[in-house]
Motif scaffolding. Structure first.
Motif, short mmCIF file in Angstrom:
data_model
loop_
_atom_site.label_atom_id
_atom_site.label_comp_id
_atom_site.label_asym_id
_atom_site.label_seq_id
_atom_site.Cartn_x
_atom_site.Cartn_y
_atom_site.Cartn_z
N ASP A 69 0.83 -1.20 0.00
CA ASP A 69 0.00 0.00 0.00
C ASP A 69 0.87 1.25 0.00
O ASP A 69 0.65 2.19 -0.79
CB ASP A 69 -0.92 -0.04 1.23
CG ASP A 69 -1.69 1.25 1.45
OD1 ASP A 69 -1.09 2.24 1.91
OD2 ASP A 69 -2.91 1.28 1.18
N TYR B 79 2.73 1.72 -3.28
CA TYR B 79 1.83 2.19 -4.35
C TYR B 79 1.60 3.70 -4.23
O TYR B 79 1.65 4.43 -5.22
CB TYR B 79 0.50 1.44 -4.28
CG TYR B 79 -0.35 1.62 -5.51
CD1 TYR B 79 -0.30 0.71 -6.55
CD2 TYR B 79 -1.21 2.72 -5.64
CE1 TYR B 79 -1.08 0.87 -7.70
CE2 TYR B 79 -1.98 2.89 -6.77
CZ TYR B 79 -1.91 1.96 -7.79
OH TYR B 79 -2.67 2.13 -8.92
N LYS B 80 1.38 4.14 -3.01
CA LYS B 80 1.14 5.57 -2.78
C LYS B 80 2.39 6.40 -3.07
O LYS B 80 2.30 7.58 -3.40
CB LYS B 80 0.67 5.80 -1.34
CG LYS B 80 -0.76 5.30 -1.13
CD LYS B 80 -1.16 5.31 0.33
CE LYS B 80 -2.60 4.82 0.49
NZ LYS B 80 -2.97 4.65 1.91
N MET C 184 -6.23 -0.49 -5.28
CA MET C 184 -5.66 0.71 -4.67
C MET C 184 -6.32 1.99 -5.17
O MET C 184 -6.17 3.05 -4.57
CB MET C 184 -4.16 0.75 -4.93
CG MET C 184 -3.35 -0.19 -4.05
SD MET C 184 -3.58 0.11 -2.28
CE MET C 184 -2.92 1.75 -2.12
N HIS D 38 -8.83 -3.48 2.74
CA HIS D 38 -8.63 -2.45 1.72
C HIS D 38 -9.83 -2.42 0.76
O HIS D 38 -10.68 -3.32 0.79
CB HIS D 38 -7.35 -2.73 0.92
CG HIS D 38 -6.14 -2.08 1.49
ND1 HIS D 38 -5.39 -2.65 2.49
CD2 HIS D 38 -5.53 -0.90 1.19
CE1 HIS D 38 -4.37 -1.86 2.79
NE2 HIS D 38 -4.43 -0.80 2.03
#
Length: 394
Positions: free
Chosen positions: A82, A85-86, A298, A294
């Motif tokens: 996560d 990815y951000k 994403m 989640h």
């Protein structure tokens, strides 16, 4: 006088130190004992046209501690993905599995590497359960050479042939007919093995699923269809998409079983039962009642179609990692500190793998032409005008 008092005080201190040392040495270590422990699954199984497995499950300290470590590792890995990815170190699609770890771990505990698994695009933890490494995971997610698909598959296309893990598929439901094909090969070759074909509740209405199930039932193939029902197909609740959300009954003429997919021991028990059934009688459906923390991917915050209270409630009452933690502590198999230390070790392993993956190079541009056609056929790549030969594919 002062000297005798000092000696007396020193003696008492020494005795206290010996007592403390003795207490520390007697503290219960993290157990590797395989003495059987009998526990009961969180809720009963619900069956369709088949026997109900026993709620009583045999386990042991070594297995429970392994379950805890494996699920803690998967949880930390997905949280790290996560963050990557951000930070734009992972691009494209990325579907995380945190919350559903018990399905991957419990299933693996019931089978061998001779058995095959094929799944959809939420595949990172299934790959780890099949024996994949953290470096292969993060390198693949970041498009690096050391990835399990050489950096060319990304999040949705993990693969490990030597463990009979066949992906990682991006087309909704398309992996199910392929899984039934794997089961056909196993029966044809008399392998005495089974195939687990995983799909989500969002794929449960796909026509190809029923076609594949029909021929599997006709030929008594050792196919186990596993519906990972996390209750939302993308952002659509199951009740809005399915007239009958009892997915374990969807096979009609094919037996089915509903399982608490947040209870790793229930998953293990159900998969053991399903494997025995499939080898003798043909296909069976398992519906794993699970939950993802989640969003769908994403790009989905996961909070527009469900409340934060709902997510928090599942975390507090059904979280698979916490359930195993409580079980371990209640049987005095490890201390709270020892479990915390395990989580610290896992965090370091994940951080080290990320650092290695970042240093790994991206695939060479020539890799664009590999793994597309069979080797040695002399296939040529032309330009847009079909006149200029750009490359001869390896």
């Amino acid at each position: 006088m002062a000297l005798s008092q000092l000696l007396s005080s020193s003696s008492r201190s020494g005795n206290r130190l010996k007592s403390l040392s003795s207490a520390i040495s007697l503290r219960h270590p993290i157990s590797t004992d395989t003495t059987p422990i009998t526990v009961e699954t969180s809720v009963p199984f619900t069956s369709h046209q088949c026997e109900v497995p026993s709620r009583t499950v045999q386990t042991n300290a070594k297995e429970l501690l392994t379950f805890f470590r494996d699920m803690a590792l998967m949880r930390r890995m997905e949280i790290a993905a996560d963050s990557l990815y951000k930070a734009k170190l992972i691009r494209g699609f990325c579907h995380l599995y945190d919350g559903q770890e018990a399905v991957a771990v419990g299933m693996e505990a019931a089978i061998t590497k001779k058995d095959s698994i094929i799944t959809a695009y939420r595949d990172h933890c299934t790959f780890i359960a099949r024996g994949g490494t953290l470096l292969e995971v993060f390198a693949e997610l970041m498009g690096r050479q050391a990835g399990c698909s050489r950096g060319k598959g990304g999040s949705m296309h993990f693969y490990k042939k030597d463990s009979n893990f066949y992906g990682g598929h991006g087309i909704v439901g398309a992996q199910v007919p392929l899984g039934c094909g794997l089961a056909f090969a196993q029966k044809y070759c008399k392998d005495e093995a089974v195939t687990f074909a995983l799909y989500g509740d969002g794929a449960a209405n796909q026509g190809q699923l029923f076609e594949a199930l029909n021929i599997s039932a006709l030929w008594d193939l050792p196919a186990i269809l596993v519906c990972e029902n996390n209750h939302y197909g993308m952002g659509t609740a199951e009740w809005r998409a399915a007239k009958s959300p009892a997915y374990y009954k969807r096979g009609d003429y094919v037996p089915g079983l509903k399982v608490d997919g947040m209870d790793v021991l229930a998953v293990k028990q159900a998969c053991t039962f399903a494997k025995e059934h499939a080898l003798k009688n043909g296909p069976i459906i398992l519906e794993m009642d699970t939950y993802r923390y989640h969003g769908h991917s994403m790009s989905d915050p996961g909070s527009t179609y469900r409340t934060r209270d709902e997510i928090t409630g599942v975390r507090q009452e059904r979280d698979p990692v916490e359930r195993i933690r409580k079980l371990i502590l209640s049987h005095d198999l490890a201390t709270e500190k020892e479990l915390k230390d395990t989580e610290k070790e896992v965090r370091k392993e994940v951080d080290d793998a990320i650092a290695q993956a970042k240093e790994n190079p991206v695939p060479d541009s020539s890799e664009l032409f590999t793994n597309v056609y069979a080797k040695g056929l002399g296939v040529e790549s032309f330009g847009a005008d079909r006149k200029e030969v750009r490359a001869t594919l390896p």
